[in-house]
Motif scaffolding. Sequence first.
Motif, PDB file in Angstrom:
ATOM      1  N   UNK A   1       3.133  19.430  14.151  1.00  0.00           N
ATOM      2  CA  UNK A   1       3.237  18.206  13.350  1.00  0.00           C
ATOM      3  C   UNK A   1       1.872  17.546  13.391  1.00  0.00           C
ATOM      4  N   UNK A   2       1.584  16.721  12.395  1.00  0.00           N
ATOM      5  CA  UNK A   2       0.276  16.078  12.383  1.00  0.00           C
ATOM      6  C   UNK A   2       0.206  14.909  11.442  1.00  0.00           C
ATOM      7  N   UNK A   3      -1.020  14.465  11.181  1.00  0.00           N
ATOM      8  CA  UNK A   3      -1.294  13.309  10.339  1.00  0.00           C
ATOM      9  C   UNK A   3      -1.848  13.765   8.990  1.00  0.00           C
ATOM     10  N   UNK A   4      -1.342  13.182   7.920  1.00  0.00           N
ATOM     11  CA  UNK A   4      -1.868  13.520   6.603  1.00  0.00           C
ATOM     12  C   UNK A   4      -2.478  12.274   5.968  1.00  0.00           C
ATOM     13  N   UNK A   5      -1.760  11.554   5.128  1.00  0.00           N
ATOM     14  CA  UNK A   5      -2.329  10.364   4.500  1.00  0.00           C
ATOM     15  C   UNK A   5      -2.590   9.287   5.546  1.00  0.00           C
ATOM     16  N   UNK A   6      -3.749   8.677   5.455  1.00  0.00           N
ATOM     17  CA  UNK A   6      -4.056   7.532   6.307  1.00  0.00           C
ATOM     18  C   UNK A   6      -4.549   6.409   5.417  1.00  0.00           C
TER      19      UNK A   6
ATOM     20  N   UNK B   1      -4.760  10.601  -7.556  1.00  0.00           N
ATOM     21  CA  UNK B   1      -4.123   9.285  -7.533  1.00  0.00           C
ATOM     22  C   UNK B   1      -4.814   8.364  -8.522  1.00  0.00           C
ATOM     23  N   UNK B   2      -4.053   7.383  -8.987  1.00  0.00           N
ATOM     24  CA  UNK B   2      -4.549   6.364  -9.905  1.00  0.00           C
ATOM     25  C   UNK B   2      -4.392   5.001  -9.257  1.00  0.00           C
TER      26      UNK B   2
ATOM     27  N   UNK C   1       0.807  -1.230   0.000  1.00  0.00           N
ATOM     28  CA  UNK C   1       0.000   0.000   0.000  1.00  0.00           C
ATOM     29  C   UNK C   1       0.834   1.271   0.000  1.00  0.00           C
ATOM     30  N   UNK C   2       2.017   1.248   0.598  1.00  0.00           N
ATOM     31  CA  UNK C   2       2.857   2.441   0.604  1.00  0.00           C
ATOM     32  C   UNK C   2       3.434   2.760  -0.771  1.00  0.00           C
ATOM     33  N   UNK C   3       3.416   1.774  -1.682  1.00  0.00           N
ATOM     34  CA  UNK C   3       3.918   2.031  -3.033  1.00  0.00           C
ATOM     35  C   UNK C   3       3.016   3.006  -3.784  1.00  0.00           C
ATOM     36  N   UNK C   4       1.755   3.108  -3.387  1.00  0.00           N
ATOM     37  CA  UNK C   4       0.789   4.027  -4.008  1.00  0.00           C
ATOM     38  C   UNK C   4      -0.071   4.594  -2.886  1.00  0.00           C
ATOM     39  N   UNK C   5       0.593   5.349  -1.992  1.00  0.00           N
ATOM     40  CA  UNK C   5      -0.027   5.716  -0.715  1.00  0.00           C
ATOM     41  C   UNK C   5      -1.237   6.628  -0.882  1.00  0.00           C
ATOM     42  N   UNK C   6      -1.198   7.568  -1.825  1.00  0.00           N
ATOM     43  CA  UNK C   6      -2.333   8.479  -1.983  1.00  0.00           C
ATOM     44  C   UNK C   6      -3.568   7.696  -2.414  1.00  0.00           C
TER      45      UNK C   6
END
Length: 249
Positions: A161-166, A55-56, A20-25
């Motif tokens: 600091x914070x959280x972005x992509x989940x 994202x695709x 999943x991290x390979x295409x995280x968005x």
Amino acid sequence: MATPIDLRGGGAPTVTHPHPLDNAVWAALDGPHAHLADRVGRAARYPADVYDFAALADPGDPAAWADLLTLVGPGTAVRIKPVQRVPDGWEVIGGGEGVQLAATEAFRTEPAPEAVRLGPDDVPEILDLVARTRPGPFLRRTIALGTYLGIRHQGRLIAMAGERLRLPGWTEISAVCTDPDHRGKGLATRLIRAVGAGVRERGDTPFLHAAAGNAPAIRLYESLGFALRRRSTIASVRTPGTSGEVGAF
């Protein structure tokens, strides 16, 4: 490119490929952030005032690019990562190289008692701090993506600091920044560890993105226990056609 390291997220079974991290968005927009997604088929994007990326499902799939054209319309600029090449008719108008780092067991998390949770009312202060420090994109509604923590000095926001992509099993730590007058005090370290503590409490593994040329940030993240996982290309592209015609894909 660095050899990807075998990391797990949130106790999920180890995945060899695709990760999943390979295409995280895409993994975020197709998963925990689906409620924020504008989507057509195998293409999706965040609202422009939340996170300016699309994202695709598979950047190598022409049908996904066709869906993106339908989603954003002709003659439209959009940012995508990762992407190695674009179809004929699409114009590359900018881009850069980024790195992705993932937390290892060496990453120590702990609360920061002096940190406060930031909310929508704090956005003007956040945008002011971001303008002074330039940690990366932070927009008017970026705060909707997750938990953001800040540290104040005499009432003024000086670090955050914070959280972005989940995505399933993983949460990105982002917008790490400190006012230039307050650097060298370990504020960024405390906030990264505090945000990471919240990420791990819900069973996710933290990860980070940085510009490939941002050596000081990469050194900090590695010193805290993050490991380089991969490099990726970020592309700004313009869709085929003009705003007055759809054209052929």
